[in-house]
Design a protein around this motif. Sequence first.
Motif, PDB file in Angstrom:
ATOM      1  N   MET A  33      -5.078  11.078  12.327  1.00 23.72           N
ATOM      2  CA  MET A  33      -4.027  10.394  11.371  1.00 23.72           C
ATOM      3  C   MET A  33      -3.741   9.197  11.562  1.00 23.72           C
ATOM      4  N   THR A  34      -3.515   8.319  10.779  1.00 27.04           N
ATOM      5  CA  THR A  34      -3.114   6.972  11.207  1.00 27.04           C
ATOM      6  C   THR A  34      -1.799   6.837  11.477  1.00 27.04           C
ATOM      7  N   GLY A  35      -1.586   5.714  12.334  1.00 18.16           N
ATOM      8  CA  GLY A  35      -0.276   5.368  12.828  1.00 18.16           C
ATOM      9  C   GLY A  35       0.533   4.938  11.944  1.00 18.16           C
ATOM     10  N   PRO A  36       1.742   4.931  12.007  1.00 21.49           N
ATOM     11  CA  PRO A  36       2.626   4.640  11.034  1.00 21.49           C
ATOM     12  C   PRO A  36       3.043   3.333  10.926  1.00 21.49           C
ATOM     13  N   TRP A  37       3.749   2.641   9.998  1.00 19.28           N
ATOM     14  CA  TRP A  37       4.358   1.386  10.148  1.00 19.28           C
ATOM     15  C   TRP A  37       5.412   1.265  11.094  1.00 19.28           C
ATOM     16  N   THR A  38       5.488   0.259  11.851  1.00 19.53           N
ATOM     17  CA  THR A  38       6.546  -0.108  12.870  1.00 19.53           C
ATOM     18  C   THR A  38       6.947  -1.551  12.510  1.00 19.53           C
ATOM     19  N   PRO A  39       8.493  -1.898  13.001  1.00 21.06           N
ATOM     20  CA  PRO A  39       8.958  -3.004  12.500  1.00 21.06           C
ATOM     21  C   PRO A  39       8.192  -4.290  13.446  1.00 21.06           C
ATOM     22  N   GLY A  40       7.943  -5.224  12.764  1.00 24.98           N
ATOM     23  CA  GLY A  40       7.115  -6.353  13.387  1.00 24.98           C
ATOM     24  C   GLY A  40       5.734  -6.458  12.929  1.00 24.98           C
ATOM     25  N   GLU A  41       5.196  -5.738  12.506  1.00 25.01           N
ATOM     26  CA  GLU A  41       3.944  -5.616  12.077  1.00 25.01           C
ATOM     27  C   GLU A  41       3.622  -6.430  10.591  1.00 25.01           C
ATOM     28  N   GLY A  42       2.529  -6.750  10.082  1.00 26.09           N
ATOM     29  CA  GLY A  42       2.551  -7.206   8.930  1.00 26.09           C
ATOM     30  C   GLY A  42       2.445  -8.740   8.965  1.00 26.09           C
ATOM     31  N   GLY A  43       2.388  -9.600   7.955  1.00 18.58           N
ATOM     32  CA  GLY A  43       2.485 -11.021   7.874  1.00 18.58           C
ATOM     33  C   GLY A  43       3.992 -11.447   7.571  1.00 18.58           C
ATOM     34  N   ALA A  44       4.037 -12.656   7.309  1.00 20.16           N
ATOM     35  CA  ALA A  44       5.153 -13.285   6.807  1.00 20.16           C
ATOM     36  C   ALA A  44       6.094 -12.967   5.763  1.00 20.16           C
ATOM     37  N   ASP A  45       5.195 -12.179   4.900  1.00 20.27           N
ATOM     38  CA  ASP A  45       5.929 -11.859   3.561  1.00 20.27           C
ATOM     39  C   ASP A  45       6.973 -10.763   3.923  1.00 20.27           C
ATOM     40  N   ALA A  46       8.062 -10.835   3.334  1.00 21.58           N
ATOM     41  CA  ALA A  46       9.311  -9.911   3.568  1.00 21.58           C
ATOM     42  C   ALA A  46       8.789  -8.199   3.107  1.00 21.58           C
ATOM     43  N   LYS A  47       7.941  -8.201   2.277  1.00 16.61           N
ATOM     44  CA  LYS A  47       7.593  -6.741   2.121  1.00 16.61           C
ATOM     45  C   LYS A  47       6.435  -6.369   2.956  1.00 16.61           C
ATOM     46  N   ARG A  48       6.765  -5.335   3.727  1.00 19.17           N
ATOM     47  CA  ARG A  48       6.064  -4.661   4.701  1.00 19.17           C
ATOM     48  C   ARG A  48       5.065  -3.622   3.952  1.00 19.17           C
ATOM     49  N   HIS A  49       4.055  -3.102   4.317  1.00 24.71           N
ATOM     50  CA  HIS A  49       3.268  -2.067   3.904  1.00 24.71           C
ATOM     51  C   HIS A  49       2.810  -1.022   4.852  1.00 24.71           C
ATOM     52  N   ALA A  50       3.032   0.302   4.526  1.00 26.52           N
ATOM     53  CA  ALA A  50       2.589   1.284   5.272  1.00 26.52           C
ATOM     54  C   ALA A  50       1.506   2.157   4.589  1.00 26.52           C
ATOM     55  N   PRO A  51       0.509   2.002   5.168  1.00 30.55           N
ATOM     56  CA  PRO A  51      -0.744   2.380   4.463  1.00 30.55           C
ATOM     57  C   PRO A  51      -0.695   3.899   3.990  1.00 30.55           C
ATOM     58  N   ALA A  52      -0.015   4.667   4.972  1.00 32.60           N
ATOM     59  CA  ALA A  52       0.012   6.232   4.476  1.00 32.60           C
ATOM     60  C   ALA A  52       0.765   6.438   3.414  1.00 32.60           C
ATOM     61  N   THR A  53       1.545   5.275   3.104  1.00 31.03           N
ATOM     62  CA  THR A  53       2.512   5.847   1.997  1.00 31.03           C
ATOM     63  C   THR A  53       1.855   6.132   0.744  1.00 31.03           C
ATOM     64  N   LEU A  54       0.817   5.161   0.510  1.00 29.40           N
ATOM     65  CA  LEU A  54      -0.132   5.457  -0.850  1.00 29.40           C
ATOM     66  C   LEU A  54      -0.786   6.852  -0.905  1.00 29.40           C
ATOM     67  N   ARG A  55      -1.046   7.210   0.252  1.00 24.80           N
ATOM     68  CA  ARG A  55      -1.888   8.670   0.542  1.00 24.80           C
ATOM     69  C   ARG A  55      -0.900   9.788   0.456  1.00 24.80           C
ATOM     70  N   ASN A  56       0.359   9.529   0.742  1.00 27.52           N
ATOM     71  CA  ASN A  56       1.215  10.936   0.924  1.00 27.52           C
ATOM     72  C   ASN A  56       2.229  10.965  -0.289  1.00 27.52           C
ATOM     73  N   ARG A  57       2.567   9.862  -0.707  1.00 27.92           N
ATOM     74  CA  ARG A  57       3.941   9.608  -1.697  1.00 27.92           C
ATOM     75  C   ARG A  57       3.682  10.692  -2.984  1.00 27.92           C
ATOM     76  N   ASP A  58       2.525  10.985  -3.401  1.00 29.30           N
ATOM     77  CA  ASP A  58       2.621  12.032  -4.767  1.00 29.30           C
ATOM     78  C   ASP A  58       2.538  13.333  -4.360  1.00 29.30           C
ATOM     79  N   ALA A  59       1.941  13.657  -3.023  1.00 30.54           N
ATOM     80  CA  ALA A  59       2.122  14.676  -2.695  1.00 30.54           C
ATOM     81  C   ALA A  59       3.646  15.365  -2.055  1.00 30.54           C
ATOM     82  N   ILE A  60       4.152  14.443  -1.548  1.00 31.89           N
ATOM     83  CA  ILE A  60       5.818  14.584  -1.344  1.00 31.89           C
ATOM     84  C   ILE A  60       6.471  14.641  -2.570  1.00 31.89           C
ATOM     85  N   ALA A  61       6.124  13.834  -3.486  1.00 29.65           N
ATOM     86  CA  ALA A  61       7.088  13.994  -4.609  1.00 29.65           C
ATOM     87  C   ALA A  61       6.987  15.207  -5.476  1.00 29.65           C
TER      88      ALA A  61
END
Length: 211
Positions: free
Chosen positions: A1-29
């Motif tokens: 299982m891939t680790g979750p997004w945590t604050p401070g990771e990612g680039g300078a862009d304000a939008k953060r990205h949690a890779p697991a979101t794309l994998r689980n969002r439809d199943a959760i919905a």
Amino acid sequence: MTGPWTPGEGGADAKRHAPATLRNRDAIAEVLADWLPPSGTVLEIASGSGEHAVHFAAAFPRLIWQPSDPDRDALISIAAWSGEAGLANIAPPLALDASAADWPPVAADAVLCVNMVHISPWAATTGLFAGAVRLLPAGAPLILYGPYVEADVATAESNIAFDASLRARNPEWGLRDTRDVVAAAAEAGFAFTERRAMPANNLMLLFRKAG
């Protein structure tokens, strides 16, 4: 299982990205379609990057989506994602710490918490139940998603490794036993209603506020 997004990771862009979101969002919905009320406000606790909030708000246009998070960078990311989406049913993100005794004023007809219970101290989980029971009307749902340990189900090797990595990062983190979660919910005033097995060895747990 891939680790979750945590604050401070990612680039300078304000939008953060949690890779697991794309994998689980439809199943959760798919499960949320069965468990959420047809209208009203959903308070999402620990919204993280904000990607789930945008996806679920689009999937459930009759519901107002209220994202929240205790972390400033997460709140900025949530605002960036929701601003880009331009959906009228996403409320501005709230600064909310689930473990706090006092939550900001907010109305809710349902509470959703995705991937927080295992990556926070136990006080955040007990605080989640204590805060949600103050907000919700009788019979309203509180929904949890994430990896758990179950007494009668063998824990996947990937979840065992994930649990070890979480505890190495913070000894107060780690996969929780569903029996402990159900007991804490009951003590706060919630009845455990349903369990759904999800992809990648995750679960969705449904609780309803006792009448």
